[in-house]
Each structure stands twice: as C-alpha cells, then as structure tokens.
Design an enzyme around this catalytic site. Structure first.
Site, mmCIF file in Angstrom:
data_model
loop_
_atom_site.group_PDB
_atom_site.id
_atom_site.type_symbol
_atom_site.label_atom_id
_atom_site.label_comp_id
_atom_site.label_asym_id
_atom_site.label_seq_id
_atom_site.Cartn_x
_atom_site.Cartn_y
_atom_site.Cartn_z
ATOM 1 N N THR A 12 25.915 -27.632 -13.754
ATOM 2 C CA THR A 12 27.194 -28.349 -13.755
ATOM 3 C C THR A 12 28.025 -28.032 -14.986
ATOM 4 O O THR A 12 29.259 -27.989 -14.927
ATOM 5 C CB THR A 12 26.916 -29.868 -13.681
ATOM 6 N N SER A 54 20.438 -25.376 -11.106
ATOM 7 C CA SER A 54 19.066 -25.333 -11.632
ATOM 8 C C SER A 54 18.016 -25.467 -10.532
ATOM 9 O O SER A 54 16.866 -25.109 -10.745
ATOM 10 C CB SER A 54 18.871 -26.395 -12.704
ATOM 11 N N THR A 88 20.981 -29.901 -14.916
ATOM 12 C CA THR A 88 20.101 -30.968 -15.391
ATOM 13 C C THR A 88 18.937 -31.251 -14.439
ATOM 14 O O THR A 88 17.942 -31.850 -14.843
ATOM 15 C CB THR A 88 20.897 -32.269 -15.581
ATOM 16 N N ASP A 89 19.052 -30.815 -13.176
ATOM 17 C CA ASP A 89 18.027 -31.185 -12.194
ATOM 18 C C ASP A 89 16.618 -30.746 -12.614
ATOM 19 O O ASP A 89 15.643 -31.456 -12.381
ATOM 20 C CB ASP A 89 18.350 -30.570 -10.827
HETATM 21 N N1 ASP Z 1 22.855 -29.790 -9.543
HETATM 22 C C1 ASP Z 1 23.134 -29.458 -10.922
HETATM 23 C C2 ASP Z 1 22.063 -28.507 -11.423
HETATM 24 O O1 ASP Z 1 20.988 -28.928 -11.766
HETATM 25 C C3 ASP Z 1 23.162 -30.694 -11.697
HETATM 26 C C4 ASP Z 1 23.546 -30.526 -13.115
HETATM 27 O O2 ASP Z 1 23.720 -29.470 -13.648
HETATM 28 O O3 ASP Z 1 23.647 -31.571 -13.759
HETATM 29 O O4 ASP Z 1 22.325 -27.340 -11.460
#
Ligand code: ASP
Length: 320
Positions: A12, A54, A88-89
């Site tokens: 993100t 991710s 973050t995932d």
């Molecule tokens: N779906 C995103 C990822 O993990 C979420 C994020 O980056 O916060 O790539």
C-alpha cells in the site's frame, strides 16, 4: 552521514489507484521519498527490489531480500542501515525471517503504510521518516530486525499486525514495543535480541499451519500430514485440541515435526498444567514440540528455516 538503503517491495505504501479506484503497488523507492522529511544526517540509497502486494511475497522472496541486505551491508560502499518497505499483510513474516536468516550487522527496519499516498492522512511518509531515523541508530542493530509503524518500534520476534485498517496497525502482544519515535528523536529501550539461525540456500521444507477450531476431528491435519514435512498447530488456549484431533496429531508426530503453538494473541504454550486427551501434557508426551510464546506464523518460519539448515526440530523449540 549515515547511508541508509531504502528497499522498496511494493504494498500500500507504494499504491496508486487504477481507474476504478482500486490500489495496486507501482511506486519505486525514489518515489516513496516524496513528502518524507529525511532525518538530518541521513543519506538515502534507494533500491528497487519488488513491486507486489505482500500477499504475493514468498519466503523465498524474503531470502532474496536478506541476501540483498547482506550484500549492501558489505562490499566497497557499505550502507549503515536498511529500511525495507512492503505491504503490511505479511510484514511480520518478513521481519521474523530476517531475524532468523540475516547476518548483516546493521540495523534492519521494516515499515509500510495503511493508507496510500494519495489518501488523506496517508501514513507512509511519516513511517518512512521514522524508520530511517531508527535505521540510522547503530545500537538498533542489537535489537534484531525492527518494525517501525505509527511511531512505535517493535522487535520482529513479537511484532504482529493487529488491525486491518487503522494506522496503528502493529503491536507486540505479550511484550510491548522496544522503543518509540517522537519529536524526531528515537528512544530505544528494548533488550538485545538475536534469533539468528543462518541463511539457508533455499526453504524447501513444506510446513503447513493449521488453526484448530472446536469440534476439529483432525481430518485437516491428516490431509496436511499426507504431503507436508512438518506442521504447526495453532491450538486452543494454552495448547489444547479436541481429543479426536489429538489422536491424529500424536500419530503424525511420530513421522514429522509437529509444533504446538497457541491461537491466542499472547502467552506461552503450557507444559504441565492440564491432563487428558488433547491437553498440552498429552500432546507433548506424544512428541509435539511446544512453541513457547512464539506466534504460529513465526513458528512455521522457524521450522522451515531450521529444517533447511539441517537443525533438529527439538533444538529449534526449547522456547520460553
Ligand atoms: N494488501 C496490502 C499488502 O500487504 C496491505 C498493505 O500494504 O498495507 O500489500
């Protein structure tokens, strides 16, 4: 000047909307610096590694990043620290795999964002600035890989994503943060930490993670046991499973490592409190290995890395 590599992997934090307003990662490392108040005394070395959500990052990709960081930390113009940005995932899995496998003696800091840069209140620039400030502190290296998010500093060993949307998305249940960034200043109080096992050439072992639910009769474990090299069980409470599932796990533990972790957010797997089929004493007596207070996701990575390095499962899980 402290030279800090900013290694972009997508997520993100690098997200841009498509015509329908749905986000996907497109940004390169240099673009991430837009709007970032780079801390004084820091020279950023942008490095483009991956540009993926991710969920698409594998443990093999992370091993590649570890090799990259080790290369950047050595050689003729070594960097003094590294900041890895990603989605973050799976950020906590990347952080812990770094802890297990990265021998570079520089601070390694992971961060990301919950809000893309084009959204009001975007948290990426502040997270990057804080992560750069932490990575510029030589003593941060002794704390192991760190997750810097929402001005908190978390050790990889404990960091976990605790919220799906809030910018304060990371915490260390059962332990708390090891530092904080405020007024542009880094305050570290965490104890030294090294979970380094070594960097294997590959992570070939197939280790499955099973969440146990009430009424579980072990059929899923049976199926996983038919092809896996090892299992991690996210068991109930202090390390408990329904009696029917216990019988299956006991059988499987005779032919592969089966690690007993807890699906609770915090606290250790018990070792000597309850008796009876499916209690922790029953499972451990049948050869399951207690994960201590290591979260199931991380216990899986520990088993994968340890097996790849030829370490015995018993030596990997004497954890508190
Ligand atoms: N779906 C995103 C990822 O993990 C979420 C994020 O980056 O916060 O790539």
């Amino acid at each position: 000047m402290r030279r800090i590599a900013l290694i972009a992997c997508g997520g993100t934090i690098a997200g841009q909307p498509d015509a329908a307003g749905r986000f996907r990662p497109v940004g390169a490392a240099a673009e991430l610096l837009g709007g970032v108040a780079v801390p004084a005394g820091v020279e950023v070395v942008p490095v483009d590694a991956l540009s993926v959500p991710s969920r698409a990052m594998s443990p093999a990709d992370v091993l590649g990043l570890v090799a990259l960081v080790e290369r950047l930390a050595g050689g003729e113009a070594p960097v003094d620290g590294a900041v890895v940005t990603q989605g973050t995932d799976t950020l906590e899995e990347t952080a812990y795999l770094f802890e297990l496998t990265c021998a570079a003696a520089i601070p390694v800091v992971l961060t990301g964002a919950m809000r893309p840069s084009v959204v009001a209140g975007s948290d990426g620039p502040a997270n990057i600035a804080a992560a750069l400030a932490v990575a510029a502190r030589p003593e941060a290296a002794g704390l192991g890989p760190l997750v810097v998010f929402g001005d908190e500093i978390h050790a990889a060993r404990w960091a976990t994503k605790v919220h799906t949307v809030r910018p304060a998305a990371f915490a260390s249940p059962g332990a708390g943060p090891v530092g904080i960034v405020g007024e542009g200043r880094v305050r570290l109080w965490g104890p030294a930490c090294s979970g380094l096992l070594g960097r294997p050439a590959a992570l070939a072992a197939r280790v499955e993670l099973l969440a146990v639910a009430s009424g579980d009769d072990g059929r899923l474990a049976e199926a996983a046991g038919s092809y896996a090299d090892g299992l991690v069980v996210a068991a109930m409470g202090g390390g408990h499973v329904p009696p029917a599932a216990a019988a299956v796990l006991a059988r499987l533990a005779k032919r592969m490592p089966v690690v007993l972790a807890s699906r609770c957010a915090a606290g250790p797997v018990l070792t000597s409190t309850y008796r009876g089929a499916g209690a922790e004493t029953d499972l451990l007596a049948h050869g399951l290995l207690a994960a201590g207070n290591l979260q199931p996701l991380k216990a899986r990575l520990r088993l994968m890395a340890g097996l790849a390095l030829g370490l015995s499962p018993e030596s990997l899980f004497p954890l508190d």
